[in-house]
Design a protein around this motif. Sequence first.
Motif, PDB file in Angstrom:
ATOM      1  N   ASN A  24     -11.944  38.401  43.487  1.00 56.23           N
ATOM      2  CA  ASN A  24     -12.680  37.590  44.466  1.00 56.23           C
ATOM      3  C   ASN A  24     -13.729  36.696  43.812  1.00 56.23           C
ATOM      4  OD1 ASN A  24     -12.968  36.752  47.184  1.00 56.23           O
ATOM      5  ND2 ASN A  24     -14.826  37.971  47.411  1.00 56.23           N
ATOM      6  N   ARG A  57      -3.884  31.937  45.624  1.00 58.26           N
ATOM      7  CA  ARG A  57      -4.121  32.113  47.060  1.00 58.26           C
ATOM      8  C   ARG A  57      -3.278  33.249  47.617  1.00 58.26           C
ATOM      9  NH1 ARG A  57      -4.341  25.609  48.534  1.00 58.26           N
ATOM     10  NH2 ARG A  57      -6.541  25.312  47.923  1.00 58.26           N
ATOM     11  N   LYS A  74      -9.372  32.692  47.042  1.00 64.46           N
ATOM     12  CA  LYS A  74      -9.655  31.539  47.908  1.00 64.46           C
ATOM     13  C   LYS A  74     -10.687  30.597  47.300  1.00 64.46           C
ATOM     14  CE  LYS A  74      -8.730  34.320  52.038  1.00 64.46           C
ATOM     15  NZ  LYS A  74      -7.378  33.794  52.193  1.00 64.46           N
ATOM     16  N   LYS A  75     -11.042  30.848  46.015  1.00 68.80           N
ATOM     17  CA  LYS A  75     -12.075  30.037  45.376  1.00 68.80           C
ATOM     18  C   LYS A  75     -11.545  29.498  44.048  1.00 68.80           C
ATOM     19  CE  LYS A  75     -14.917  33.635  46.181  1.00 68.80           C
ATOM     20  NZ  LYS A  75     -16.126  34.497  46.166  1.00 68.80           N
ATOM     21  N   THR A  76     -10.725  28.457  44.144  1.00 68.87           N
ATOM     22  CA  THR A  76     -10.051  27.920  42.971  1.00 68.87           C
ATOM     23  C   THR A  76     -10.528  26.523  42.640  1.00 68.87           C
ATOM     24  OG1 THR A  76      -8.036  29.190  43.466  1.00 68.87           O
ATOM     25  CG2 THR A  76      -7.816  27.319  41.964  1.00 68.87           C
ATOM     26  N   CYS A 115      -8.575  21.604  46.295  1.00 71.04           N
ATOM     27  CA  CYS A 115      -9.358  22.290  45.267  1.00 71.04           C
ATOM     28  C   CYS A 115     -10.308  21.304  44.585  1.00 71.04           C
ATOM     29  CB  CYS A 115      -8.440  22.870  44.186  1.00 71.04           C
ATOM     30  SG  CYS A 115      -7.343  24.178  44.752  1.00 71.04           S
TER      31      CYS A 115
END
Length: 279
Positions: free
Chosen positions: A137, A161, A166-168, A197
């Motif tokens: 995460n 994903r 969810k943080k790319t 992104c």
Amino acid sequence: MTVIPVPVSTPDGKGFSVGSGQPLLLIAGPCALESEELARRVAGEMQEICGRLGLSYVFKASFDKANRTSLDSYRGPGLDEGLSILSRIRKEMQVPVISDVHDVSQVAPAAEVLDILQIPAFLCRQTDLLVAAAQTNKPINLKKGQFVSPWDMENGVNKLRGAGGKKTMLVERGACFGYNNLVVDMRSLPVMRSFDCPVIFDATHSVQLPGGAGGSSGGQREFIAPLSRAAVAAGIDGLFMEVHPDPDKALCDGPNSMPLDQIEKLLIKLLRIQEAVSA
């Protein structure tokens, strides 16, 4: 083009976001950890410069460079010592940190220290590594391989994903162009931003000459500034730069590193370009 901002936690608890409408992010530091003293010097000066200019800043240095040209090349202090140094810098200097992970076994211990996990370009297709990183995460800085087209990077984004990441952020660092040379196709920046992104431009690895010095990589640091100006004009969310007080004496990637005493002048110009483009 609007991209989904990526939140980044910071040691002071304030945090910041990377993406449309957010301050430009600068990821900067020496290629590999050479000494704690050098790391602190670079982190401190860069933190001060970015604070003056209103940039978000993350200190970068690799605890291990597993893809060096030669067996005799300097790789860094290794996982345990390297993470210990990065942890002290993070806590005592209150600066977020990033480093590369090369193997699934490195992901969990690295995630305990790092604010952002970085996937090296050569490993951008390694499914197990991407899945393990996504499951922490943590924000992921995924570098585009020199052998991968910008549109194919959507597969890497989907792997992250699909594993819950969810943080790319995606990084452009040049593409293979003949022997010992890279070329930057500025079209890749909007292409990769179309995946929602934030996109980071790696200004120093993009001027690298892989293996171009025989037993090590060469570089053309004189092109860092023009490529950075072009990338900011094209529209990016951040910059990645290897910075060193004396690049000619750096133990890793010196030929393509930015001199520490020249970085502020370049950043001022880049911010002017960004302001003009935004207007």
